[in-house]
Design a protein around this motif. Structure first.
Motif, PDB file in Angstrom:
ATOM      1  N   TYR A   1       0.801  -1.188  -0.219  1.00 50.78           N
ATOM      2  CA  TYR A   1      -0.056   0.183  -0.157  1.00 50.78           C
ATOM      3  C   TYR A   1       0.882   1.145   0.071  1.00 50.78           C
ATOM      4  O   TYR A   1       1.959   0.902   0.341  1.00 50.78           O
ATOM      5  N   ASP A   2       0.302   2.165  -0.559  1.00 46.78           N
ATOM      6  CA  ASP A   2       0.987   3.660  -0.327  1.00 46.78           C
ATOM      7  C   ASP A   2       0.498   4.196   0.868  1.00 46.78           C
ATOM      8  O   ASP A   2      -0.618   4.459   1.023  1.00 46.78           O
TER       9      ASP A   2
ATOM     10  N   ASN B   1      -2.052   6.808   0.803  1.00 49.15           N
ATOM     11  CA  ASN B   1      -3.320   6.806   0.712  1.00 49.15           C
ATOM     12  C   ASN B   1      -3.866   6.736   1.935  1.00 49.15           C
ATOM     13  O   ASN B   1      -3.598   5.599   2.757  1.00 49.15           O
TER      14      ASN B   1
ATOM     15  N   ASP C   1      -6.116   3.502   2.317  1.00 51.94           N
ATOM     16  CA  ASP C   1      -5.475   2.328   2.501  1.00 51.94           C
ATOM     17  C   ASP C   1      -4.608   1.928   3.699  1.00 51.94           C
ATOM     18  O   ASP C   1      -4.471   0.781   4.299  1.00 51.94           O
TER      19      ASP C   1
END
Length: 147
Positions: free
Chosen positions: A87-88, A91, A94
């Motif tokens: 995941y980033d 974000n 997320d």
């Protein structure tokens, strides 16, 4: 679109789905039992067919996983395979979802590496669940990575 999905096999997928829902917070769970007419193809009685799983699908941390019963095949996951949820960290939704997943499961799994900041600048964690599935969680600031 071409894609690859993890497809897990369990001795009892119906039971595994309940575990992933309770412990991991799995959502969007669907399950197709073996039909009574197909039971003989799977070497089972028609009475046992409803508890057997021909196909299922569930989401964990916005990631879709497929599964079915092993039907006599080896049910242990190869130790050389891990499921990586990447995941980033930018974000927020997320990051919150994946980090909440770790917080939910950390007491119920075998933690190999706690989810925390790593020397390369990202977050990383790894654990194995009760079905011998190895999970890796990795968060990175992808705006800082050169392409």
């Amino acid at each position: 679109m071409t894609a690859i999905f993890p497809y897990l096999n369990f001795e009892n997928t119906k039971e595994a789905l309940a575990y992933y829902e309770e412990v991991f917070g799995a959502t969007n769970i669907t399950r197709l039992p073996v039909g009574k007419d197909q039971a003989v193809q799977f070497n089972m009685s028609p009475e046992d067919a409803d508890d057997a799983t021909m196909h299922s699908q569930f989401d964990i941390a916005c990631t879709t996983i497929l599964a079915s019963d092993s039907f006599g095949r080896a049910e242990k996951i190869n130790n050389g395979i891990s499921l990586l949820i990447d995941y980033d960290v930018n974000n927020e939704d997320d990051a919150k979802e994946v980090e909440a997943l770790y917080e939910r499961v950390k007491e119920a799994v075998d933690v190999e590496m706690p989810l925390e900041e790593q020397f390369w600048g990202g977050k990383m964690g790894a654990f194995t669940d009760k079905y011998n599935v190895r999970w890796m969680l990795h968060g990175q600031d992808y705006t800082k990575i050169e392409k």
